[in-house]
Write an enzyme that holds these catalytic residues in place. Structure first.
Site, short mmCIF file in Angstrom:
data_model
loop_
_atom_site.label_atom_id
_atom_site.label_comp_id
_atom_site.label_asym_id
_atom_site.label_seq_id
_atom_site.Cartn_x
_atom_site.Cartn_y
_atom_site.Cartn_z
N LYS A 223 11.85 -37.64 -16.61
CA LYS A 223 12.40 -37.52 -15.27
C LYS A 223 12.38 -36.68 -14.88
O LYS A 223 12.71 -35.78 -14.99
CB LYS A 223 13.98 -37.91 -16.14
CG LYS A 223 15.07 -38.29 -14.51
CD LYS A 223 15.89 -38.07 -14.72
CE LYS A 223 16.62 -36.96 -14.11
NZ LYS A 223 16.77 -36.02 -12.51
N SER B 29 19.94 -26.14 -15.95
CA SER B 29 20.94 -25.20 -16.40
C SER B 29 21.29 -24.88 -17.67
O SER B 29 21.78 -25.78 -18.65
CB SER B 29 22.30 -24.97 -15.50
OG SER B 29 22.56 -26.46 -15.46
N THR B 30 22.12 -23.87 -17.91
CA THR B 30 22.57 -23.69 -19.01
C THR B 30 23.63 -24.84 -19.73
O THR B 30 24.59 -25.52 -20.30
CB THR B 30 23.71 -22.12 -19.38
OG1 THR B 30 22.24 -21.70 -19.68
CG2 THR B 30 24.35 -22.00 -20.51
N GLU B 31 24.53 -25.02 -18.22
CA GLU B 31 26.42 -26.10 -18.11
C GLU B 31 25.91 -26.91 -18.66
O GLU B 31 26.14 -28.67 -19.26
CB GLU B 31 26.39 -25.99 -17.03
CG GLU B 31 27.03 -24.83 -16.05
CD GLU B 31 26.01 -23.54 -16.37
OE1 GLU B 31 25.23 -24.03 -15.88
OE2 GLU B 31 26.78 -22.03 -16.18
N GLU C 127 15.51 -24.88 -22.72
CA GLU C 127 14.92 -23.69 -21.79
C GLU C 127 15.97 -23.32 -20.37
O GLU C 127 16.36 -24.65 -19.68
CB GLU C 127 13.26 -23.71 -21.46
CG GLU C 127 13.06 -22.80 -21.28
CD GLU C 127 13.23 -22.60 -19.44
OE1 GLU C 127 13.65 -21.93 -19.28
OE2 GLU C 127 12.53 -22.75 -18.67
N CYS D 163 14.23 -19.17 -13.54
CA CYS D 163 14.84 -19.04 -14.62
C CYS D 163 14.68 -17.62 -15.14
O CYS D 163 15.63 -16.97 -15.75
CB CYS D 163 14.68 -20.55 -15.81
SG CYS D 163 12.83 -19.96 -16.20
N GLU E 167 24.24 -16.08 -13.04
CA GLU E 167 22.47 -17.18 -12.26
C GLU E 167 22.93 -17.37 -11.44
O GLU E 167 23.62 -18.00 -10.91
CB GLU E 167 21.62 -17.79 -12.94
CG GLU E 167 21.04 -17.99 -12.41
CD GLU E 167 20.09 -18.69 -13.69
OE1 GLU E 167 18.21 -18.89 -14.50
OE2 GLU E 167 20.52 -19.86 -14.38
#
Length: 783
Positions: free
Chosen positions: A192, A245-247, A266, A300, A397
């Protein structure tokens, strides 16, 4: 304006890249793109579509299908069905497909670059010169691992169906990072792309069709977060690979917990860019430009935290401000533009909100004097100084062209500041003291450390984070482990070439006479001796003639090989691999011809030997950028690098049989390791080699790298063994010849490797070792 004024001011002029080819491609699809499932285009079950915009002018580019959970289910079923056969497909066949993908990407490189810039907003210089070449590199590199999987990952098999979700900042490159290793290891894929940037993934889907990739091996489904969630939660997916994203990474971790799905993430970063007082400041400033303003800071691993030693901070800031004043923000299709457009209004608003937060928290803001374009999503390069370590802009970030600068006094403080983050993706260290740089590098908690450089990426080097920057690696051999699992399957049996005699039709008319020449210094040359020898088929019928090389021909060939060695040795492993792949490509075009020639000389199955030779060329190409050194665990504070290097000029005297396979297995492997060659072909079947140099001439092999001298084996072997400018000699022949070359080689103590005159060729691992020598480099470190 006078010429003098022009030379003093050096004003930029626009250099626009034409967008028409990409727009025509979109128009050819009537501006609407469906889902790519099971090798076919199909409408979304929901009949819903969304619009992708050009960030530089906010204009619509195309309508794209919104995949529903039902569409995801169809894609996963297609991938599962394809996995049954794809996972059993021979590694060489998978390598061929990956190689074809790389070639198609190169053939359509400009279309991909322009389309990426239109859809993403990054400057055309970046898509053209960085992204697309790296995309092709990943497919080439992983074609090599597909070729080597059976031997180098013995006992491991593919994971299964892999769901892959990629971000919008490097749309096509992230696709390559994920699809290439997955397919190489025998997995099938449902990918995707990001909602903002789906177009190059859809163009890639067309490439999959063009090369005849089996249906269902690659499926491309477009959509928003709901589509991604359906893919993550689907029970038929065996692994999820996510970049973002980390979230969102946290949500995926929770959603897959206990499911048995393999997972690699990642995620975000807040990478430190550390500048010590002894650094080359001008180079460091250019490094900052690449670290934070590359791709508008939407990277990133962007070096978004500038940590400068206190004694040089003001000098560094002054140089940085002067450089920022010269940066150009504008139309990404302008080849003179440095910074393009932010991906979307929502991201632009996030950047603006965090910059305002930085001002409110007391940091000092500086931006260039010029204004950014009013149309589209643009933001100027921004520098914050006097930043507190705990402030929002030092911890969060931003994902934009915003740099937060802090100072330190000692290396210990620099390390503490660098590690003062929940992330750990990358870091950049600038110092002329390599001891200091390496010492600091070992202490910073990050997956990638660049010394006096930044944002360097390659398919051979793993990339991934520590802590909240995720886990797993992409690229290099370490990236392959994400796409394999331990298996108890027995290793695949190697195919054995047949021994059937080929029919020899009698010629209706006498053939046109052709006496093959020698091949020295990239040219066909007649033998100095003026003599030729007849070549016979197994029934002793004459089938051709080859020249009889002598001492002078060997001297000329060694001189050519020595002249080519330094350049070939320094050629990157990637470029050597490209040339060997090209050689295989050109050989495959003449496969039937070579098969007939082999059968004519040996009476064996020529087609089987040609196919084995093609595979051997692919294997040599695969190893060209993968035969790596190690770091020895010596008991002092140092890095001891054991680096394999080419031996130099090598003489290779080929065995009697398998004339093409011996060239591909022995000579190509030696070339892949950086050696230059003087080759004496099979004495019984030399016409294959003299046909082969015609392929060499069309395959970008540098002149002098591969030299061919036909003639009497032991006579030429003795001359090569005695030659003081030959560094190694491989001799396949009778045992009497072994003694001859070993004794004659004592003059310069060259390495020799003696092999039987016929029979199985040596194993690849032994050939690689014989083609290299190890240099140990000791690098002590410690401040």
């Amino acid at each position: 304006m006078t010429l003098t004024e022009l030379m003093e001011t050096l004003p930029y002029g626009p250099a626009p890249e034409a967008a028409q080819s990409a727009l025509d491609w979109i128009q050819a699809h009537k501006g609407r793109f469906q889902l790519f499932i099971a090798g076919r285009w199909r409408k979304p079950a929901s009949q819903e579509w969304f619009t992708t915009l050009n960030p530089a002018n906010s204009q619509p580019l195309a309508e794209v299908a919104q995949a529903s959970a039902a569409d995801v289910d169809e894609a996963v079923k297609a991938a599962r069905k394809a996995f049954a056969s794809w996972s059993q497909t021979k590694g060489h066949v998978r390598a061929r497909y990956l190689y074809a993908m790389a070639r198609q990407i190169q053939k359509h490189a400009r279309l991909f670059a322009v389309l990426e810039t239109l859809d993403n907003g990054k400057p055309i210089r970046e898509t053209r010169d960085i992204d697309i070449p790296l995309v092709a590199r990943h497919f080439y590199y992983h074609a090599g691992w597909a070729q080597l999987m059976e031997s180098e990952l013995a006992g491991y098999g593919p994971v299964g169906v892999v769901g892959q979700i990629i971000p919008w900042n490097f749309p096509l490159l992230m696709l390559a990072w994920k699809i290439a290793p997955a397919l190489a290891m025998g997995n099938t894929v449902v990918l995707k792309p990001a909602e903002f940037t789906p177009l190059t993934a859809l163009l890639f889907a067309e490439i999959c069709q063009q090369i005849g990739l089996p249906p269902g091996v690659v499926n491309i489904i477009t959509g928003d977060g709901k589509t991604g969630a359906a893919l993550v939660e689907h029970p038929g997916v065996d692994k999820i690979a996510f970049t973002g994203s980390t979230e969102v990474g946290r949500l995926i971790r929770k959603a897959t917990a206990g499911s048995g799905k393999k997972l690699s993430l990642e995620l975000g970063g807040k990478s430190p860019f550390v500048v010590f007082e002894d650094a080359d400041l001008d180079s460091a400033v250019e490094g900052v430009v690449d670290a934070i303003w590359f791709n508008q800071g939407q990277v990133c691993c962007a070096g978004s935290r500038l940590l400068v030693q206190e004694s040089i901070a003001e000098k560094m800031y002054a140089k940085l401000r002067a450089r920022m004043e010269k940066l150009r923000v504008g139309d990404p299709l302008d080849k003179a533009v440095d910074i393009g457009a932010i991906i979307a209004p929502v991201q632009l608003q996030k950047i603006q909100r965090l910059v305002q937060k930085g001002v409110e928290e007391g940091a000092r803001l500086w931006q260039p004097s010029w204004a950014v374009p009013a149309e589209g999503c643009f933001y100027p390069p921004t520098l914050f100084t006097d930043v507190a370590p705990a402030s929002t802009i030092a911890q969060e970030e931003i994902f934009g062209p915003v740099l937060a600068a802090l100072t330190f006094r000692t290396p210990e403080e620099a390390v503490r500041l660098a590690n003062n983050t929940r992330y750990g993706l990358a870091a950049s260290i600038w110092s002329e003291d390599i001891n200091l740089a390496l010492d600091v590098a070992t202490q910073i908690k990050a997956g990638t450390i660049w010394i006096n450089s930044t944002n360097l990426f390659d398919a051979a080097s793993g990339f991934g984070g520590y802590r909240e920057s995720g886990f797993g690696r992409e690229g290099g051999k370490e990236g392959l482990w994400e796409y394999v699992k331990k298996t108890a399957r027995a290793p695949r049996a190697k195919a054995v070439a047949g021994k059937t005699r080929a029919a020899q039709p009698a010629p209706a008319v006498p053939p046109i006479d052709r006496t093959a020449k020698l091949f020295i210094g990239g040219k066909q040359v007649r033998p100095d001796s003026g003599y030729s020898k007849v070549v016979y088929d197994p029934d002793r019928h004459p089938i051709g003639e080859v020249g009889l090389g002598n001492r002078k021909d060997i001297r000329n060939a060694v001189e050519a090989a020595r002249g080519a060695f330094e350049s070939w040795r320094k050629t990157s492993g990637h470029n050597k691999a490209q040339i060997l792949y090209f050689l295989a490509e050109n050989l495959s075009e003449r496969a039937e011809e070579f098969a007939r020639r082999i059968a004519q000389q040996t009476g064996q199955d020529g087609a089987a030997e040609v196919e084995a030779a093609l595979e051997a060329l692919f294997t040599a190409a695969a190893w060209a950028d993968k035969y790596e050194g190690v770091v020895h665990n010596t008991p002092i504070r140092n890095v001891t690098l054991a680096v394999p290097e080419p031996i130099g000029v090598m003489g290779i005297l080929c065995p009697d049989d398998q004339p093409l396979l011996a060239l591909a297995r022995l000579a190509a492997t030696a070339l892949a390791m950086g050696n230059t060659l003087v080759v004496v072909p099979s004495p019984l079947a030399p016409l294959t080699a003299t046909d082969f140099y015609q392929v060499l001439e069309t395959s970008d092999i540098p002149a002098g790298t591969f030299n061919l001298v036909t003639g009497e084996r032991d006579e030429l072997a003795k001359t090569l063994a005695e030659h003081d400018d030959v560094d190694a000699l491989w001799y396949a022949g009778p045992q009497a010849g072994w003694a001859l070359v070993e004794k004659a080689s004592a003059g310069n103590m060259k390495r020799t490797w003696t092999l039987p005159a016929s029979g199985p060729l040596p194993d690849l691992d032994e050939t690689l070792r014989q083609a290299t020598q190890v240099k140990n480099i000791w690098v002590p470190y410690g401040a």
